[in-house]
Design an enzyme around this catalytic site. Structure first.
Site, mmCIF file in Angstrom:
data_model
loop_
_atom_site.group_PDB
_atom_site.id
_atom_site.type_symbol
_atom_site.label_atom_id
_atom_site.label_comp_id
_atom_site.label_asym_id
_atom_site.label_seq_id
_atom_site.Cartn_x
_atom_site.Cartn_y
_atom_site.Cartn_z
ATOM 1 N N THR A 31 -3.143 -9.087 10.401
ATOM 2 C CA THR A 31 -4.025 -8.514 9.395
ATOM 3 C C THR A 31 -5.416 -9.116 9.525
ATOM 4 O OG1 THR A 31 -4.402 -8.090 7.036
ATOM 5 C CG2 THR A 31 -3.332 -10.175 7.580
ATOM 6 N N CYS B 161 4.345 19.303 -9.366
ATOM 7 C CA CYS B 161 5.619 19.114 -10.103
ATOM 8 C C CYS B 161 6.189 17.720 -9.912
ATOM 9 C CB CYS B 161 6.634 20.163 -9.647
ATOM 10 S SG CYS B 161 7.284 19.872 -7.992
ATOM 11 N N HIS C 227 0.836 -1.208 0.000
ATOM 12 C CA HIS C 227 0.000 0.000 0.000
ATOM 13 C C HIS C 227 0.867 1.252 0.000
ATOM 14 C CE1 HIS C 227 -3.493 -2.537 1.795
ATOM 15 N NE2 HIS C 227 -3.447 -2.610 0.480
ATOM 16 N N CYS D 59 4.869 15.949 -4.630
ATOM 17 C CA CYS D 59 4.111 17.167 -4.957
ATOM 18 C C CYS D 59 3.111 16.832 -6.058
ATOM 19 C CB CYS D 59 5.059 18.271 -5.446
ATOM 20 S SG CYS D 59 4.169 19.668 -6.158
ATOM 21 N N ASN E 229 -2.470 -13.881 15.042
ATOM 22 C CA ASN E 229 -3.481 -12.848 15.220
ATOM 23 C C ASN E 229 -4.172 -13.070 16.551
ATOM 24 O OD1 ASN E 229 -5.681 -11.007 14.938
ATOM 25 N ND2 ASN E 229 -5.361 -11.057 12.712
HETATM 26 N N1 APR Z 1 -0.772 -8.859 17.658
HETATM 27 C C1 APR Z 1 -1.357 -9.597 16.676
HETATM 28 N N2 APR Z 1 -2.467 -9.200 16.007
HETATM 29 C C2 APR Z 1 -2.985 -8.009 16.343
HETATM 30 C C3 APR Z 1 -2.443 -7.180 17.354
HETATM 31 C C4 APR Z 1 -1.280 -7.655 18.020
HETATM 32 N N3 APR Z 1 -0.681 -6.946 19.006
HETATM 33 N N4 APR Z 1 -3.212 -6.057 17.459
HETATM 34 C C5 APR Z 1 -4.193 -6.179 16.534
HETATM 35 N N5 APR Z 1 -4.066 -7.346 15.870
HETATM 36 C C6 APR Z 1 -4.870 -7.847 14.763
HETATM 37 C C7 APR Z 1 -6.351 -7.548 14.857
HETATM 38 O O1 APR Z 1 -7.017 -8.635 15.496
HETATM 39 C C8 APR Z 1 -6.754 -7.457 13.374
HETATM 40 O O2 APR Z 1 -7.133 -8.731 12.869
HETATM 41 O O3 APR Z 1 -4.415 -7.165 13.617
HETATM 42 C C9 APR Z 1 -5.478 -6.995 12.686
HETATM 43 C C10 APR Z 1 -5.512 -5.541 12.245
HETATM 44 O O4 APR Z 1 -6.485 -5.440 11.241
HETATM 45 P P1 APR Z 1 -6.688 -4.036 10.475
HETATM 46 O O5 APR Z 1 -6.702 -2.933 11.466
HETATM 47 O O6 APR Z 1 -7.849 -4.229 9.557
HETATM 48 O O7 APR Z 1 -5.347 -3.831 9.633
HETATM 49 P P2 APR Z 1 -4.988 -4.440 8.213
HETATM 50 O O8 APR Z 1 -5.448 -5.850 8.091
HETATM 51 O O9 APR Z 1 -3.546 -4.170 7.991
HETATM 52 O O10 APR Z 1 -5.837 -3.507 7.200
HETATM 53 C C11 APR Z 1 -5.611 -3.709 5.820
HETATM 54 O O11 APR Z 1 -6.934 -1.741 5.326
HETATM 55 O O12 APR Z 1 -7.536 0.408 5.837
HETATM 56 C C12 APR Z 1 -6.764 -0.361 5.010
HETATM 57 O O13 APR Z 1 -4.832 0.368 3.923
HETATM 58 C C13 APR Z 1 -5.304 -0.028 5.179
HETATM 59 O O14 APR Z 1 -3.417 -1.515 4.954
HETATM 60 C C14 APR Z 1 -4.673 -1.341 5.600
HETATM 61 C C15 APR Z 1 -5.684 -2.370 5.119
#
Ligand code: APR
Length: 249
Positions: free
Chosen positions: A189, A131, A120, A128, A214
Site C-alpha cells: 500500500t 430496489c 473499501h 440495485c 513494499n
Molecule cells: N509487491 C509489493 N509492493 C508492490 C508491488 C509488489 N509486487 N507492486 C506495487 N507495490 C506497491 C507500490 O510501490 C505502491 O506503494 O504497492 C503500492 C500500491 O499503491 P496504490 O496503487 O496506491 O494502492 P493502495 O495503497 O491500495 O491504494 C489505496 O486508493 O484509489 C484508492 O480505493 C483505492 O484502495 C485503494 C486506495
C-alpha cells in the site's frame, strides 16, 4: 535483504495476534494493476472523474464503460498469488488473525483467510440502486451498459467510491484489530488514502511492531514502520512465511 527476512520471520514465529493491512500492491502479481506508480490505473484515468460517487450518479454509462467493465473482466479471472497464500498460511499456523484490506478483489478470502475486513467494500457483489437487491458480480450481465436490475434500477458495485463513507463496522473492527495486534504487516500500500493509512499508526501507538513489505518507500517508512522489506510481495512474503514454518518446526 536476507537479514530482514530472518528478522521478520523470527518476530512472526513469536507472535500470536498478527494483523495485516494490504493494498493493491499485493494483487499486482495476480495481474491486477495498482492505482499509483508505474502502470497505475490513476496514471491513465482521473479517479475523481471515474471513481467518485458523484461521477457515477451523473454518468453511470461513462463509469461503467471506462472503469467498471475492465474491473469486472480482471476480477472475474484473478487468482491469489503467493503473497495472499502466505497470509492464509500464517492464519493456519495460528499467527495471523485479521486481514484489513483496501482491495475489493476478494483474493484474500479465495486464498483461505477467514477474517478479512474489506475496508473499501467489495467488487464481488453488486446492488440495485432502486430496489437495493444484491447480486454476485459474476451474474451481472453486461450486454447492456449500464447493467440494469429486473426492476429497471442500475447495478452498482458494493465498493466504496471516493466521496463515500467507510462502512462503519469495517472501520470499527479495523481500529480494534490495530489496537490489539502484536505485529502489523503492511503490504503493498502507498499509505496515501485515509483513514486506512492510519491503521499502522494506531497499531504502533498501541505497542505493535510494524513490518512494511513494499517495492518503494511510503509515508510510513522510517517513521511508523520498524523496517521495510523491499521487493515483490509474492516473492518476499513467501520466503518469510517459509522461514517461519522452519522456525516453528
Ligand atoms: N509487491 C509489493 N509492493 C508492490 C508491488 C509488489 N509486487 N507492486 C506495487 N507495490 C506497491 C507500490 O510501490 C505502491 O506503494 O504497492 C503500492 C500500491 O499503491 P496504490 O496503487 O496506491 O494502492 P493502495 O495503497 O491500495 O491504494 C489505496 O486508493 O484509489 C484508492 O480505493 C483505492 O484502495 C485503494 C486506495
Amino acid at each position: 535483504m536476507e537479514e530482514l527476512i530472518e528478522k521478520a520471520a523470527e518476530e512472526l514465529a513469536r507472535a500470536t495476534n498478527v494483523a495485516a493491512l494490504t493494498g493493491a500492491g499485493i494483487s499486482v502479481e495476480s495481474g491486477i494493476p495498482p492505482f499509483r506508480g508505474p502502470g497505475g490505473l490513476w496514471e491513465k484515468i482521473d479517479p475523481m472523474e471515474y471513481a467518485h460517487i458523484d461521477a457515477f450518479l451523473k454518468d453511470p454509462v461513462k463509469v461503467w464503460n471506462v472503469l467498471l467493465k475492465d474491473m469486472k473482466a480482471l476480477l472475474d479471472t484473478a487468482r491469489p498469488n503467493p503473497a495472499h497464500l502466505g497470509l492464509a498460511h500464517l492464519e493456519a499456523m495460528g499467527i495471523l488473525k485479521t486481514v484489513i484490506t483496501q482491495n475489493v478483489d476478494g483474493l484474500h478470502q479465495l486464498a483461505g483467510n477467514t477474517d478479512v475486513i474489506e475496508f473499501h467494500g467489495t467488487f464481488a457483489v453488486h446492488r440495485c440502486m432502486d430496489c437495493n437487491r444484491r447480486r454476485e458480480t459474476c451474474d451481472i450481465d453486461l450486454d447492456r451498459i449500464p447493467p440494469r436490475c429486473e426492476c429497471g434500477g442500475i447495478w452498482r458495485p458494493e465498493c466504496v467510491f471516493f466521496g463515500e463513507m467507510i462502512p462503519s463496522r469495517a472501520l470499527w473492527r479495523s481500529q480494534q484489530a490495530a489496537e490489539s495486534c502484536d505485529v502489523m504487516l503492511v503490504i503493498g500500500t502507498s499509505a496515501t488514502v485515509q483513514p486506512a493509512a492510519t491503521m499502522p499508526a494506531i497499531a504502533k501507538q498501541a505497542g505493535a511492531r510494524i513490518i512494511e513489505f513494499n517495492e518503494e518507500e511510503t509515508p510510513l517508512t522510517g517513521w511508523v514502520s520498524n523496517y521495510r522489506i523491499p521487493g515483490k510481495a509474492g516473492n518476499v512474503l513467501d520466503r518469510v512465511v517459509k522461514r517461519v514454518e522452519a522456525l516453528r518446526g
